[in-house]
Write an enzyme that holds these catalytic residues in place. Sequence first.
Site, PDB file in Angstrom:
ATOM      1  N   ASP A   1      34.799  42.224  38.564  1.00 31.85           N
ATOM      2  CA  ASP A   1      35.517  42.458  37.310  1.00 31.85           C
ATOM      3  C   ASP A   1      34.802  43.459  36.405  1.00 31.85           C
ATOM      4  O   ASP A   1      35.374  43.938  35.425  1.00 31.85           O
ATOM      5  CB  ASP A   1      35.773  41.139  36.570  1.00 31.85           C
ATOM      6  CG  ASP A   1      34.520  40.326  36.307  1.00 31.85           C
ATOM      7  OD1 ASP A   1      33.633  40.291  37.175  1.00 31.85           O
ATOM      8  OD2 ASP A   1      34.428  39.711  35.230  1.00 31.85           O
ATOM      9  N   HIS A   2      33.562  43.803  36.742  1.00 33.13           N
ATOM     10  CA  HIS A   2      32.798  44.745  35.921  1.00 33.13           C
ATOM     11  C   HIS A   2      32.661  46.135  36.555  1.00 33.13           C
ATOM     12  O   HIS A   2      32.214  47.062  35.877  1.00 33.13           O
ATOM     13  CB  HIS A   2      31.411  44.177  35.626  1.00 33.13           C
ATOM     14  CG  HIS A   2      31.441  42.974  34.735  1.00 33.13           C
ATOM     15  ND1 HIS A   2      31.118  43.011  33.389  1.00 33.13           N
ATOM     16  CD2 HIS A   2      31.786  41.683  34.993  1.00 33.13           C
ATOM     17  CE1 HIS A   2      31.262  41.805  32.867  1.00 33.13           C
ATOM     18  NE2 HIS A   2      31.659  40.975  33.827  1.00 33.13           N
TER      19      HIS A   2
END
Length: 299
Positions: A64-65
């Site tokens: 997600d990063h």
Amino acid sequence: MEIIFLGTSSAVHSKERNHPSIALKAFGDVMLFDCGEGTQRQILFTKVSPMKISKIFITHYHGDHILGLPGLLQSMSLHGRESKLTVYGPHGLNGVKNAIYSLGYCAIDFPVEFVEIDSGIVEETDEYVITAQRVRHNVPTLAYSIEEKKKPRFLREKAIELGVPVGPDFGRLHNGEEVEVNGKIIKPEQVLGEPRKGIKITYSGDTRPCEEIISLAQDSTILIHESTFINKDNTNAEEHAHSTSIDAAYAAKYSNSKELILTHISTRYGEEYANIMLEEAREIFENTRIAKDLMEIEL
């Protein structure tokens, strides 16, 4: 200086919240902190030009990063970017680089430097200093702070009293240079006021409550801290190495930050839980707000 929240969700995005990414426009630069999936599309709804992004700071390598990074780099290349881009991240960044360059057939035809870092000063100029700090997550993770270097106030009347003529010598003294006036050396400290603290922004990345983030965030103008869970789910926060709204509030309080902004919000709750999260944090640290996608803050 302007902060633009491109994505404020945690591991799962929603209609309201994209995966994590924050743009900072400052010092004639555009910097990106994390680059979750969909970041380049979020940029389209802002005044940020992806072609002007000069630095990207990755906190860690959970999907997600970082999953927006390959697409962003390829789009920059397709649009004819020529200027250098620097990507910073913890140990393991070279593996990410190799994976990106092996994806598909789209070449990245502009210079990209990947720099693995650990705790310490990442970059320092006459205008600012960027510092990284290892924090406590379940994979190697960095938090970042960027602090403005603000010059002391120039004491104009004092300079005139010492015989310094109005003109270029004022600027030289303000920049820390000595000048000579009628055979006498005038030192900067004679005409400068007390040191002034500039704007400081700290971004936690994913972390459990820890002394490291409190130390890094000391005296921040704004602390942007992950708040994946509300307090009743503290057990989940511990299990997955995240923070609750209360954890974030204590980090702001103990670091003497001026403002706390909660981000990395779990979509399991729905937006109706935002008020609960905010109330919990404000009981400990009053000057708190919750980030929303495309929210902009000018400093």
